[in-house]
Write a protein that holds these residues in place. Structure first.
Motif, PDB file in Angstrom:
ATOM      1  N   ILE A 108       0.837  -1.202   0.000  1.00  0.00           N
ATOM      2  CA  ILE A 108       0.000   0.000   0.000  1.00  0.00           C
ATOM      3  C   ILE A 108       0.873   1.255   0.000  1.00  0.00           C
ATOM      4  O   ILE A 108       0.618   2.206  -0.739  1.00  0.00           O
ATOM      5  N   GLN A 109       1.917   1.247   0.808  1.00  0.00           N
ATOM      6  CA  GLN A 109       2.831   2.394   0.869  1.00  0.00           C
ATOM      7  C   GLN A 109       3.513   2.619  -0.477  1.00  0.00           C
ATOM      8  O   GLN A 109       3.553   3.744  -0.983  1.00  0.00           O
ATOM      9  N   GLY A 112       1.049   3.870  -3.111  1.00  0.00           N
ATOM     10  CA  GLY A 112       0.720   5.276  -2.888  1.00  0.00           C
ATOM     11  C   GLY A 112       1.844   6.203  -3.288  1.00  0.00           C
ATOM     12  O   GLY A 112       1.613   7.269  -3.872  1.00  0.00           O
ATOM     13  N   ILE A 167      -1.535  11.961  -1.388  1.00  0.00           N
ATOM     14  CA  ILE A 167      -1.664  10.518  -1.648  1.00  0.00           C
ATOM     15  C   ILE A 167      -0.468   9.787  -1.053  1.00  0.00           C
ATOM     16  O   ILE A 167      -0.620   8.734  -0.422  1.00  0.00           O
ATOM     17  N   SER A 171      -1.041   7.162   2.051  1.00  0.00           N
ATOM     18  CA  SER A 171      -0.669   5.749   1.902  1.00  0.00           C
ATOM     19  C   SER A 171       0.402   5.364   2.922  1.00  0.00           C
ATOM     20  O   SER A 171       0.382   4.262   3.471  1.00  0.00           O
ATOM     21  N   ARG A 172       1.313   6.265   3.189  1.00  0.00           N
ATOM     22  CA  ARG A 172       2.355   6.006   4.196  1.00  0.00           C
ATOM     23  C   ARG A 172       1.733   5.895   5.585  1.00  0.00           C
ATOM     24  O   ARG A 172       2.114   5.051   6.385  1.00  0.00           O
TER      25      ARG A 172
END
Length: 190
Positions: A108-109, A112, A167, A171-172
């Protein structure tokens, strides 16, 4: 009779060790990194086949400039996914109970960071190029090459980089929260 019921043990050990999650995600990262190199080339070839250079000088130059920005962003995306493909293997502890969460959080990170970077760079430069070459008709050009979302006028020079930045941050934040939760759960077990 014992071998009949325990022949699946190596497979279960493979799942429980976390290798089932880390290694395939590493392969996914590598595939995405290669796609970042291939898609700009595919875009160029299909545009040439569809006659982008027969549409007029302004159209051809604007397309080439936008394509250079997309190719550069693809190169950045390649480097991001390629470098992170090695890191995803080391992201979760061997023998931890919660091994899929850190790996998926890392995905996910990385996704993003990639999406935010692409949006900021392509959005900023495409807006400049579209407005310089086409003025009021910029939306038409952006739509013709499949980038209509990047044409909202000069406001996109500010809006799209800021949106890309948020974003990346969001995400982070989601990834770090999931990893922190997994770390707390793993440490509590110990």
């Amino acid at each position: 009779m014992d071998k009949f019921f325990n022949f699946i043990k190596p497979y279960l050990d493979f799942i429980d060790s976390g290798k089932l999650y880390r290694e395939p995600f590493s392969w996914i990262y590598i595939v995405i990194s290669v796609l970042n190199l291939v898609l700009p080339l595919y875009m160029l070839i299909s545009s040439v086949i569809n006659g982008v250079f027969a549409a007029g000088f302004n159209f051809a130059i604007a397309f080439l400039l936008v394509w250079i920005v997309i190719a550069f962003t693809g190169w950045l995306g390649f480097q991001l996914w390629w470098n992170r493909s090695k890191r995803v293997i080391a992201i979760s502890e061997e023998g931890a109970d919660f091994v899929a969460t850190p790996v998926f959080a890392h995905f996910i990170q990385t996704f993003g960071e990639w999406a935010g970077t692409c949006l900021a760079i392509v959005g900023f430069f495409a807006t400049v190029i579209f407005n310089i070459f086409f003025g009021k008709d910029a939306f038409w050009f952006a739509s013709m090459i499949g980038l209509g979302a990047f044409q909202g006028g000069w406001i996109n020079l500010v809006f799209l980089p800021i949106l890309g930045f948020f974003i990346i941050i969001f995400s982070r934040f989601i990834a770090e929260s999931a990893r922190a939760l997994a770390a707390i759960a793993n440490n509590t077990r110990k």
